[in-house]
Design a protein around this motif. Structure first.
Motif, PDB file in Angstrom:
ATOM      1  N   ASP A  44      -3.678  -7.472   9.464  1.00  0.00           N
ATOM      2  CA  ASP A  44      -4.799  -7.949   8.996  1.00  0.00           C
ATOM      3  C   ASP A  44      -5.813  -7.984  10.087  1.00  0.00           C
ATOM      4  O   ASP A  44      -5.602  -9.385  10.787  1.00  0.00           O
ATOM      5  CB  ASP A  44      -4.748  -8.863   7.927  1.00  0.00           C
ATOM      6  N   ILE A  49       1.195  -9.393   9.841  1.00  0.00           N
ATOM      7  CA  ILE A  49       1.135  -9.926   8.667  1.00  0.00           C
ATOM      8  C   ILE A  49       2.733 -10.776   8.552  1.00  0.00           C
ATOM      9  O   ILE A  49       3.715  -9.524   8.910  1.00  0.00           O
ATOM     10  CB  ILE A  49       1.003  -9.260   7.621  1.00  0.00           C
ATOM     11  N   SER A  51       5.769 -11.177   6.904  1.00  0.00           N
ATOM     12  CA  SER A  51       6.257 -10.428   5.489  1.00  0.00           C
ATOM     13  C   SER A  51       7.726 -10.194   5.524  1.00  0.00           C
ATOM     14  O   SER A  51       8.385 -10.034   6.192  1.00  0.00           O
ATOM     15  CB  SER A  51       5.360  -8.946   5.258  1.00  0.00           C
ATOM     16  N   VAL A  65       4.382 -11.720   1.224  1.00  0.00           N
ATOM     17  CA  VAL A  65       3.701 -12.175   2.510  1.00  0.00           C
ATOM     18  C   VAL A  65       3.486 -13.521   2.583  1.00  0.00           C
ATOM     19  O   VAL A  65       3.202 -14.063   1.551  1.00  0.00           O
ATOM     20  CB  VAL A  65       2.490 -11.324   2.858  1.00  0.00           C
ATOM     21  N   ASP A  67       0.865 -15.715   3.297  1.00  0.00           N
ATOM     22  CA  ASP A  67      -0.611 -16.039   3.583  1.00  0.00           C
ATOM     23  C   ASP A  67      -1.154 -17.301   3.701  1.00  0.00           C
ATOM     24  O   ASP A  67      -2.222 -17.494   3.174  1.00  0.00           O
ATOM     25  CB  ASP A  67      -1.480 -14.981   2.604  1.00  0.00           C
ATOM     26  N   LEU A  72      -5.009 -12.951   2.781  1.00  0.00           N
ATOM     27  CA  LEU A  72      -4.805 -11.315   2.948  1.00  0.00           C
ATOM     28  C   LEU A  72      -6.192 -10.772   2.476  1.00  0.00           C
ATOM     29  O   LEU A  72      -6.762 -10.744   1.612  1.00  0.00           O
ATOM     30  CB  LEU A  72      -3.523 -10.770   2.249  1.00  0.00           C
TER      31      LEU A  72
END
Length: 161
Positions: A44, A49, A51, A65, A67, A72
């Protein structure tokens, strides 16, 4: 960057992509390889990321993910959707249609379009004890507790009355 699914926080963003058919045993390794290649490179705005993924019942692709540090971006989300659309073409399945119904029939997971499922409901082809999959969930804790639910606890329950 792939991390262990268990290490993701409960509020981790999550997507469930139900397949219109069960993945064939000879496809599983290739599917996992494609997902891992994608997740290892998925970033990103230059930041990898954090994940993870799971394949459930050889039919569902679950991507999650972390975040919690950075939300995100729309661009990163679009990259994921593009990847899933490419998988659809490669595997010749539908993964993006969340309005179709996945449900358990004994130990098997079935997939029906909504119109066919409603016909089954009217014909008593499913009962009030049927387990359905809520593929609209958006985080890990909902995946854990609210993904496989009784039909009466889902939006489909209103059609059973």
């Amino acid at each position: 960057m792939i991390i262990d699914f268990k290490q993701l926080p409960d509020e981790a963003k999550l997507w469930v992509f139900p397949s219109s058919r069960k993945f064939y045993p000879q496809e599983i390794a290739g599917i996992k390889e494609k997902i891992e290649e994608f997740l290892l490179e998925w970033d990103d705005q230059g930041i990898l990321i954090r994940s993870s993924y799971q394949l459930e019942y050889d039919r569902f692709i679950v991507i999650a993910v972390d975040d919690s540090l950075n939300s995100l971006s729309l661009e990163a989300h679009n990259i994921l959707i593009t990847f899933i659309q490419e998988l659809e073409k490669t595997l010749e399945v539908v993964l993006m249609d969340k309005m179709n119904v996945c449900y358990k029939q004994g130990e098997f997971v079935q997939y029906k379009d909504l119109i066919e499922f409603k016909k089954m409901m009217k014909a008593k082809g499913v009962s009030q004890k049927t387990i359905v999959f809520n593929n609209m969930i958006t985080n890990k804790v909902d995946f854990k507790y609210n993904w496989e639910i009784n039909i009466m606890d889902s939006w489909l329950g209103r059609f059973m009355k």
